[in-house]
Design an enzyme around this catalytic site. Structure first.
Site, PDB file in Angstrom:
ATOM      1  N   TYR A 113     -38.892  14.732 102.986  1.00 14.02           N
ATOM      2  CA  TYR A 113     -39.664  15.571 102.068  1.00 14.02           C
ATOM      3  C   TYR A 113     -39.439  17.060 102.349  1.00 14.02           C
ATOM      4  O   TYR A 113     -39.324  17.461 103.505  1.00 14.02           O
ATOM      5  CB  TYR A 113     -41.156  15.252 102.219  1.00 14.02           C
TER       6      TYR A 113
ATOM      7  N   TRP B 183     -38.869  21.357 100.497  1.00 16.32           N
ATOM      8  CA  TRP B 183     -38.494  22.231  99.385  1.00 16.32           C
ATOM      9  C   TRP B 183     -37.054  22.700  99.415  1.00 16.32           C
ATOM     10  O   TRP B 183     -36.557  23.216  98.428  1.00 16.32           O
ATOM     11  CB  TRP B 183     -39.440  23.436  99.347  1.00 16.32           C
TER      12      TRP B 183
HETATM   13  N1  LIG Z   1     -51.920  23.050 107.004  1.00 14.51           N
HETATM   14  C1  LIG Z   1     -51.235  22.957 105.877  1.00 14.51           C
HETATM   15  N2  LIG Z   1     -50.068  22.286 105.853  1.00 14.51           N
HETATM   16  C2  LIG Z   1     -49.369  22.197 104.710  1.00 14.51           C
HETATM   17  C3  LIG Z   1     -49.839  22.784 103.518  1.00 14.51           C
HETATM   18  C4  LIG Z   1     -51.085  23.466 103.562  1.00 14.51           C
HETATM   19  O1  LIG Z   1     -51.573  24.003 102.542  1.00 14.51           O
HETATM   20  N3  LIG Z   1     -51.728  23.547 104.747  1.00 14.51           N
HETATM   21  N4  LIG Z   1     -49.115  22.672 102.357  1.00 14.51           N
HETATM   22  C5  LIG Z   1     -48.268  21.504 102.234  1.00 14.51           C
HETATM   23  C6  LIG Z   1     -47.390  21.609 101.077  1.00 14.51           C
HETATM   24  S1  LIG Z   1     -48.160  21.802  99.566  1.00 14.51           S
HETATM   25  C7  LIG Z   1     -46.046  21.484 101.154  1.00 14.51           C
HETATM   26  S2  LIG Z   1     -45.139  21.389  99.707  1.00 14.51           S
HETATM   27  C8  LIG Z   1     -45.355  21.369 102.445  1.00 14.51           C
HETATM   28  C9  LIG Z   1     -44.033  22.154 102.481  1.00 14.51           C
HETATM   29  O2  LIG Z   1     -43.259  21.714 103.518  1.00 14.51           O
HETATM   30  P1  LIG Z   1     -41.661  21.865 103.502  1.00 14.51           P
HETATM   31  O3  LIG Z   1     -41.150  21.886 102.118  1.00 14.51           O
HETATM   32  O4  LIG Z   1     -41.120  20.839 104.410  1.00 14.51           O
HETATM   33  O5  LIG Z   1     -41.509  23.299 104.141  1.00 14.51           O
HETATM   34  P2  LIG Z   1     -40.293  24.315 104.122  1.00 14.51           P
HETATM   35  O6  LIG Z   1     -40.545  25.269 105.231  1.00 14.51           O
HETATM   36  O7  LIG Z   1     -40.118  24.888 102.762  1.00 14.51           O
HETATM   37  O8  LIG Z   1     -39.060  23.402 104.507  1.00 14.51           O
HETATM   38  C10 LIG Z   1     -37.830  23.492 103.913  1.00 14.51           C
HETATM   39  C11 LIG Z   1     -36.772  23.377 105.000  1.00 14.51           C
HETATM   40  O9  LIG Z   1     -35.513  23.275 104.370  1.00 14.51           O
HETATM   41  C12 LIG Z   1     -34.595  24.139 105.056  1.00 14.51           C
HETATM   42  N5  LIG Z   1     -33.552  24.495 104.072  1.00 14.51           N
HETATM   43  C13 LIG Z   1     -33.516  25.513 103.190  1.00 14.51           C
HETATM   44  N6  LIG Z   1     -32.410  25.466 102.446  1.00 14.51           N
HETATM   45  C14 LIG Z   1     -31.710  24.390 102.854  1.00 14.51           C
HETATM   46  C15 LIG Z   1     -30.459  23.807 102.464  1.00 14.51           C
HETATM   47  O10 LIG Z   1     -29.777  24.283 101.561  1.00 14.51           O
HETATM   48  N7  LIG Z   1     -30.080  22.671 103.104  1.00 14.51           N
HETATM   49  C16 LIG Z   1     -30.814  22.108 104.109  1.00 14.51           C
HETATM   50  N8  LIG Z   1     -30.344  21.008 104.693  1.00 14.51           N
HETATM   51  N9  LIG Z   1     -31.985  22.653 104.503  1.00 14.51           N
HETATM   52  C17 LIG Z   1     -32.426  23.763 103.882  1.00 14.51           C
HETATM   53  C18 LIG Z   1     -35.437  25.297 105.519  1.00 14.51           C
HETATM   54  O11 LIG Z   1     -34.809  25.984 106.586  1.00 14.51           O
HETATM   55  C19 LIG Z   1     -36.724  24.591 105.917  1.00 14.51           C
HETATM   56  O12 LIG Z   1     -36.706  24.175 107.251  1.00 14.51           O
HETATM   57  O13 LIG Z   1     -46.210  21.834 103.494  1.00 14.51           O
HETATM   58  C20 LIG Z   1     -47.476  21.161 103.492  1.00 14.51           C
HETATM   59  N10 LIG Z   1     -48.197  21.496 104.691  1.00 14.51           N
HETATM   60  N1  LIG Z   2     -46.268  32.569  98.659  1.00 14.83           N
HETATM   61  C1  LIG Z   2     -46.274  31.230  98.615  1.00 14.83           C
HETATM   62  N2  LIG Z   2     -46.603  30.600  97.466  1.00 14.83           N
HETATM   63  C2  LIG Z   2     -46.606  29.253  97.416  1.00 14.83           C
HETATM   64  C3  LIG Z   2     -46.235  28.455  98.525  1.00 14.83           C
HETATM   65  C4  LIG Z   2     -45.914  29.146  99.743  1.00 14.83           C
HETATM   66  O1  LIG Z   2     -45.608  28.530 100.775  1.00 14.83           O
HETATM   67  N3  LIG Z   2     -45.944  30.515  99.743  1.00 14.83           N
HETATM   68  N4  LIG Z   2     -46.195  27.083  98.415  1.00 14.83           N
HETATM   69  C5  LIG Z   2     -46.118  26.508  97.069  1.00 14.83           C
HETATM   70  C6  LIG Z   2     -46.510  25.100  97.073  1.00 14.83           C
HETATM   71  S1  LIG Z   2     -45.403  23.955  97.684  1.00 14.83           S
HETATM   72  C7  LIG Z   2     -47.683  24.652  96.568  1.00 14.83           C
HETATM   73  S2  LIG Z   2     -48.029  22.998  96.560  1.00 14.83           S
HETATM   74  C8  LIG Z   2     -48.653  25.569  95.995  1.00 14.83           C
HETATM   75  C9  LIG Z   2     -50.047  25.210  96.452  1.00 14.83           C
HETATM   76  O2  LIG Z   2     -50.967  25.975  95.810  1.00 14.83           O
HETATM   77  P1  LIG Z   2     -52.495  25.849  96.231  1.00 14.83           P
HETATM   78  O3  LIG Z   2     -52.875  24.443  96.405  1.00 14.83           O
HETATM   79  O4  LIG Z   2     -53.235  26.665  95.253  1.00 14.83           O
HETATM   80  O5  LIG Z   2     -52.411  26.525  97.682  1.00 14.83           O
HETATM   81  P2  LIG Z   2     -53.390  27.059  98.806  1.00 14.83           P
HETATM   82  O6  LIG Z   2     -52.938  28.451  99.092  1.00 14.83           O
HETATM   83  O7  LIG Z   2     -53.389  26.113  99.923  1.00 14.83           O
HETATM   84  O8  LIG Z   2     -54.839  27.043  98.187  1.00 14.83           O
HETATM   85  C10 LIG Z   2     -55.309  27.951  97.240  1.00 14.83           C
HETATM   86  C11 LIG Z   2     -56.663  28.436  97.653  1.00 14.83           C
HETATM   87  O9  LIG Z   2     -57.604  27.385  97.685  1.00 14.83           O
HETATM   88  C12 LIG Z   2     -58.681  27.817  98.496  1.00 14.83           C
HETATM   89  N5  LIG Z   2     -59.383  26.687  99.082  1.00 14.83           N
HETATM   90  C13 LIG Z   2     -59.071  25.989 100.198  1.00 14.83           C
HETATM   91  N6  LIG Z   2     -59.988  25.025 100.404  1.00 14.83           N
HETATM   92  C14 LIG Z   2     -60.890  25.122  99.405  1.00 14.83           C
HETATM   93  C15 LIG Z   2     -62.071  24.398  99.059  1.00 14.83           C
HETATM   94  O10 LIG Z   2     -62.477  23.448  99.709  1.00 14.83           O
HETATM   95  N7  LIG Z   2     -62.730  24.793  97.932  1.00 14.83           N
HETATM   96  C16 LIG Z   2     -62.309  25.833  97.173  1.00 14.83           C
HETATM   97  N8  LIG Z   2     -63.002  26.126  96.073  1.00 14.83           N
HETATM   98  N9  LIG Z   2     -61.216  26.533  97.483  1.00 14.83           N
HETATM   99  C17 LIG Z   2     -60.506  26.173  98.572  1.00 14.83           C
HETATM  100  C18 LIG Z   2     -58.073  28.694  99.574  1.00 14.83           C
HETATM  101  O11 LIG Z   2     -58.854  29.852  99.725  1.00 14.83           O
HETATM  102  C19 LIG Z   2     -56.682  28.960  99.076  1.00 14.83           C
HETATM  103  O12 LIG Z   2     -56.304  30.319  99.126  1.00 14.83           O
HETATM  104  O13 LIG Z   2     -48.361  26.904  96.398  1.00 14.83           O
HETATM  105  C20 LIG Z   2     -47.014  27.248  96.103  1.00 14.83           C
HETATM  106  N10 LIG Z   2     -46.910  28.660  96.229  1.00 14.83           N
HETATM  107 MO   LIG Z   3     -46.468  21.945  97.943  1.00 12.52          MO
END
Ligand SMILES: Nc1nc2c(c(=O)[nH]1)N[C@H]1C(S)=C(S)[C@@H](COP(=O)(O)OP(=O)(O)OC[C@H]3O[C@@H](n4cnc5c(=O)[nH]c(N)nc54)[C@H](O)[C@@H]3O)O[C@H]1N2
Ligand SMILES: Nc1nc2c(c(=O)[nH]1)N[C@H]1C(S)=C(S)[C@@H](COP(=O)(O)OP(=O)(O)OC[C@H]3O[C@@H](n4cnc5c(=O)[nH]c(N)nc54)[C@H](O)[C@@H]3O)O[C@H]1N2
Ligand SMILES: [Mo]
Length: 756
Positions: A114, A116
C-alpha cells in the site's frame, strides 16, 4: 533570467512544476504557470536527490546475505547492509521468490504494498509490482485504503457503490447555491494541496474564498481552529475528538423533535427511518439522544447543538464529512450519519446541498469529473484469492492462519514468508509502529524498492534503488484532474538507481518472464501506448487529444471542463424508482438489514453511538487526545528529510501543538522539548503552545521518519505512529483508527534529547 516556460515540466501528487537544474542537480522547482494556488511541497526536493539519504546501489542486509533467507529476521533493522551489483540482486530476488513459491505457495508472498508512490501514469510502482507478481503466480493483496477504509466499506451498504467518495457536488454548485456549509473535520486547505495522480491547478483555496464572497456561511467542527482558513470566519465548534457520531445523532434528534425533517423525502428515498427514530427517542434503552445527552459526551454546550440543527434546516446546507472521521474507532458511523442527516434535511441531490465526503481532503473533491477513460498498465490476474484489510498487516504477521471478520465474512490470515513493498511506507503509515517492528521480524525476506534510506528501506533485506519522477519520463493523466502533463526527466538517475519498470524487467529475465512482463515495449513504447489509448477514447468527442508528439512538444494539455454544476445523486433525487441506488433496497438505508444480519456488536443495523476504545470521556488524569493528522509541508513521509519540511521543525524537533492551559498545567513553555508517551511507545517533539487547539488535545502531524532510539525508548524524530493504536474500526471494515489515541505529555529531560 531563465525563461521559466522553457524549463521541463514534472508533476507530483502535490502539484506541477517547472524544474530548474544546474550541473545535473535540481536547484529550484517553479510553480506551473496555470496554478493559481501552488504548493510549496515540491521545494522539498532541492538537495535530496544526491544527499547521503539517497540509495545509489542495490543493498542486501548482511546476515541475510551470509546466512540465507531463514532465521535472520530478528536482526532486521539493526544489521548493516552490503552493496551488491544489480546482477547479484536480481539473482537473489529471483531465487528467493522461487523458493518461497515452491515451499510455501504464492499466498505466502505479501504484495499488498500500500502507498502513494509517485504521480505519473506509467511509473506507478505498485502497478508495476502487481503486474510482475501476478505473472509469477500471484500474491496476497490488501483491500481498501488507510484514507477511508471504513467509508469505503459502509457506503455501498447504505448509500450504494459509486463515485460518492470523491464525487461531491462541484465547488461551483456550492458557490452558487449553498447557504451553510457544515464541515465535520473542517475544511483543511493544507490537505487540498494533494490530488492523487498529479495536480495541475489547485482549486480548493480559490473555491472556498469564492464561496465566502458569495455569502456561504461556514461551521467548522474540529479540534483545530486551523482546519478552516481565517477568511471564512467560520463558527468553530470543537467537540472531543472521536465523538462526532454523538453530535450527529443529537442533531438528528433535534431535527426530529422539532419537526424539522423532510418526511416526504424520507418516505420516498430512504428505508428504515423508524428504527433509527426509535433509537433517537430512546425507546429501547431509555436514553433519548437529545442535545443534552450529546453535550455531555462531546463536551459542547447543548444550545450550540440545537442552534446548529435549526440553522441546518433553515436553508440550503452542505454537510461535509472529513475522511479523518473514518480513521477513528467506529469510523463507519460518521459517513453513515452524515448521509442520514442530509436525508432528514431532504437535501440530497439538490444544488449546493446534501452531503459531500471530504471537501478539502484532496484537491479532487468538488472538481468537475467528465474525463475520458484513461488506460493504465494492465495488471493481469491474481490467481491468489487471499487478502487482508489493508490496516491488518501487523495482525497478519503475528497470527498466521488466524481468523478475522470483514464485511460479513470470517477469513484467515496467510503464513507470510516474503514481503515486497514498492511505493509505500508501512513504517510511516501503520499504527503502533513498535508493534509492527516486532511482527516485521517474522517473515523470511523483505524486499523494498525505494529511493531514500527511510525506515522502510532500513527494515528491508534486499533494497532495490529506484528513480524519482525528476529522473524519468512519464505522463500525468488521471481521471481526477483536468491537466495532462508531459513529465520530462530533469536530471540523470542518481548512481545506479533504476526505474521500477526496469527493476522488475531485470528480475523477470531471471524467471523467464521478461517478454510477458515487458510485452517487448520500451518505456517510450508504453508511454505512447497509454497516451494513444486515451486519445482513442476522445477521438469521437468534440475535444480530441492532440497527437502524442504534439502533446510532448506542448508540455501539457488541459481537458475541457464541462460539468461545472454537477450535483451528486441528482438523478436519484428526481426519480428514485428509475434511478435506484445500488443498495439492496435501491434507497438510502438508514437501517441496513444486511449489516444487522452480520451480527456485529461494533457495527449494528442503524447508526449508533458507541464509546471509542480511547477518548477524553474515559481518560485518566493528565491524558490528552492525540490528533496525528496529515502534514502541511509534505505528503506523508515523503521529503521529510527535505529542506522545506526540515525548515518547519522547531529546534530540530517535530512540532506538537497544544493548548496554553494544558501546557501550563505541565510546566511546558512554547518551544520546549516534550516527550509524548503511552503504553505503546514514546516520541520527542517540540511544544507549540496556542489557543488554536482545543483543550485536552495535542496535535502532531504524521510523516516524520520513524527513528527508534532503543536505549532511550522513544522515536527521536517525532513520529506519532509509535503512539497510535492498531485496531480495526469495527468487524465491518477493519479500517485504521489513527485518530483515536490518548497520550501523556511532559517536558523532555535534557538526557532525552542528548540521546539523539
Ligand atoms: N497516525 C496517522 N497515520 C496515518 C495517517 C494519519 O492521518 N495519521 N494517514 C494514513 C493515510 S490516509 C495514508 S494514505 C497513509 C500514507 O502512507 P504511504 O502512502 O505509505 O506514505 P508515503 O510516505 O507517501 O509513502 C510512499 C513511499 O513511496 C516512495 N516512493 C516515491 N516514489 C516512488 C517510486 O517512484 N517508486 C518507488 N518504489 N517508491 C517511491 C516514497 O519514498 C515513500 O517511502 O498513511 C496513513 N497513516
Ligand atoms: N499536505 C498534505 N495533504 C494531504 C496529505 C498529506 O500527507 N499532506 N495526505 C492526503 C491523504 S492520503 C488523505 S487520505 C487526505 C486525508 O484528509 P483528512 O482525512 O481530511 O486528513 P487529516 O488531516 O487527518 O484530518 C483532517 C482534520 O480532521 C480533524 N479531526 C481529527 N479527528 C477529529 C475528530 O474526531 N472530530 C473532528 N470533528 N475532527 C477531527 C483534524 O483536526 C484534522 O486536521 O489528505 C490528503 N492530503
Ligand atoms: Mo490517505
Amino acid at each position: 533570467m531563465t525563461d521559466l516556460k522553457s524549463l521541463p515540466l514534472t508533476s507530483f501528487h502535490w502539484g506541477t512544476y517547472r524544474v530548474e537544474t544546474e550541473a545535473d542537480d535540481v536547484v529550484a522547482l517553479h510553480p506551473f504557470e496555470e496554478d493559481p494556488d501552488p504548493s510549496r511541497i515540491g521545494e522539498g526536493y532541492v538537495g535530496v536527490l544526491k544527499d547521503s539519504n539517497r540509495i545509489t546501489a542495490p543493498h542486501v542486509r548482511k546476515s541475510w546475505l551470509e546466512n540465507g533467507p531463514t532465521g535472520t529476521g530478528a536482526t532486521r533493522g539493526h544489521d548493516p547492509f552490503v552493496e551488491v551489483s544489480w546482477d547479484k540482486a536480481e539473482e537473489l530476488v529471483a531465487a528467493e521468490l522461487t523458493r518461497v513459491r515452491e515451499a510455501h505457495g504464492n499466498e505466502s508472498i505479501f504484495g499488498g504494498s500500500y502507498g502513494w508512490a509517485s504521480a505519473g501514469r506509467f511509473h506507478h510502482a505498485q502497478g508495476q509490482l502487481k503486474r510482475f507478481l501476478n505473472l509469477n503466480g500471484g500474491f496476497t493483496r490488501s483491500v481498501n485504503s488507510y484514507s477511508l477504509a471504513a467509508g469505503e466499506v459502509i457506503l455501498p451498504h447504505v448509500l450504494g457503490a459509486g463515485s460518492f467518495l470523491t464525487g461531491a457536488n462541484t465547488w461551483q454548485s456550492v458557490i452558487d447555491h449553498c447557504d451553510l456549509m457544515v464541515a465535520f473535520g473542517g475544511l483543511p486547505i493544507k490537505n487540498a494541496q494533494i490530488g492523487q495522480g498529479g495536480v495541475g491547478a489547485h482549486r480548493a483555496g480559490p473555491a472556498l474564498r469564492a464561496a465566502k464572497a458569495a455569502g456561504v456561511e461556514f461551521v467548522s467542527i474540529s479540534p483545530l481552529k486551523s482546519d478552516a482558513i481565517d477568511v471564512l470566519e467560520a463558527q468553530w465548534l470543537a467537540p472531543r475528538p472521536s465523538t462526532d457520531a454523538a453530535l450527529m445523532i443529537a442533531l438528528a434528534h433535534t431535527l426530529l423533535d422539532e419537526g424539522l425533517t423532510d418526511s416526504d423525502f424520507i418516505a420516498s428515498h430512504t428505508t428504515g427511518f423508524d428504527s433509527f427514530a426509535s433509537y433517537l427517542r430512546g425507546d429501547a434503552d431509555g436514553t433519548p439522544k437529545t442535545a443534552d445527552w450529546a453535550a455531555a459526551i462531546c463536551d459542547l454546550p447543548a444550545d450550540d447543538i440545537r442552534t446548529l440543527a435549526r440553522r441546518m434546516a433553515k436553508g440550503r446546507t452542505m454537510i461535509s464529512v472529513s475522511w479523518s472521521l473514518t480513521r477513528q474507532d467506529h469510523g463507519e458511523q460518521p459517513f453513515w450519519l452524515g448521509t442520514v442527516l442530509a436525508a432528514m434535511l431532504g437535501q440530497i441531490g439538490l444544488p449546493g446541498g446534501g452531503i459531500g465526503f471530504g471537501y478539502c481532503a484532496v484537491n479532487t473533491v468538488g472538481l468537475e469529473r467528465e474525463r475520458p477513460d484513461f488506460p493504465s498498465v494492465p495488471q493481469g490476474r491474481n490467481p491468489v484469492e487471499t487478502f487482508i484489510p489493508v490496516a491488518r498487516i501487523t495482525e497478519m504477521l503475528e497470527n498466521p492462519g488466524g481468523a478475522f471478520e470483514y464485511n460479513g465474512k470470517t477469513r484467515h490470515y496467510p503464513d507470510t514468508r516474503l514481503i515486497w513493498w514498492a511505493g509505500g511506507n508501512p513504517f510511516h503509515h501503520h499504527q503502533d509502529l513498535n508493534r509492527l517492528r516486532q511482527a516485521w521480524t517474522r517473515p523470511d525476506t523483505v524486499i523494498v524498492n525505494e529511493w531514500c534510506w527511510n525506515a522502510l528501506a532500513r527494515h528491508a533485506d534486499i533494497v532495490l534503488p529506484c528513480t524519482t519522477p525528476l529522473e524519468r519520463r512519464d505522463v500525468t493523466m488521471t481521471p481526477r484532474d483536468p491537466y495532462m502533463i508531459s513529465m520530462e526527466p530533469a536530471v540523470p538517475p542518481a548512481g545506479q538507481a533504476r526505474n521500477d519498470y526496469d527493476i522488475f524487467r531485470g528480475i523477470a529475465r531471471h524467471l523467464g518472464l521478461e517478454e510477458a512482463f515487458s510485452e517487448g515495449r520500451t518505456e517510450d513504447d508504453w508511454l505512447r501506448w497509454l497516451y494513444d489509448g486515451a486519445r482513442t477514447e476522445t477521438a469521437q468527442t468534440n475535444h480530441p487529444l492532440p497527437a502524442y508528439d504534439t502533446f510532448r512538444a506542448q508540455g501539457w494539455h488541459k481537458l475541457p471542463v464541462t460539468d461545472t454544476h454537477r450535483v451528486m445523486l441528482e438523478g436519484f433525487r428526481k426519480d428514485p424508482v428509475a434511478n435506484p441506488l445500488t443498495t439492496p433496497s435501491g434507497r438510502i438505508e438508514i437501517y441496513s438489514e444486511t449489516i444487522a444480519g452480520f451480527g456485529y456488536a461494533d457495527c449494528p443495523g442503524h447508526p449508533t453511538w458507541m464509546e471509542p476504545v480511547e477518548w477524553l470521556g474515559a481518560a485518566e488524569e493528565g491524558q490528552l487526545h492525540l490528533v496525528s493528522n496529515q502534514p502541511k509541508n509534505k505528503l506523508h513521509s515523503q521529503l521529510d528529510h527535505g529542506p522545506y519540511a526540515q525548515s518547519e521543525r522547531v529546534n530540530g524537533l517535530e512540532p506538537a501543538h497544544m493548548n496554553a492551559q494544558d501546557a501550563a498545567a505541565r510546566g511546558i513553555s512554547d518551544g520546549d522539548p516534550v516527550r509524548l508517551h503511552n503504553a505503546r511507545g514514546a516520541c520527542l517533539c517540540a511544544a507549540v503552545v496556542s489557543d488554536g487547539v482545543r483543550p485536552g488535545v495535542i496535535q502532531v502531524s504524521t510523516g516524520a521518519w520513524y527513528r527508534p532510539d532503543d536505549d532511550a525508548g522513544h522515536c527521536s524524530n517525532g513520529n506519532p505512529n509509535v503512539l497510535t493504536l492498531d485496531k480495526g474500526t469495527s468487524s465491518l471494515a477493519q479500517g485504521p483508527i489513527a485518530h483515536t489515541c490518548l497520550v501523556e505529555v511532559e517536558r523532555a529531560l535534557n538526557t532525552d534529547i542528548l540521546d539523539e
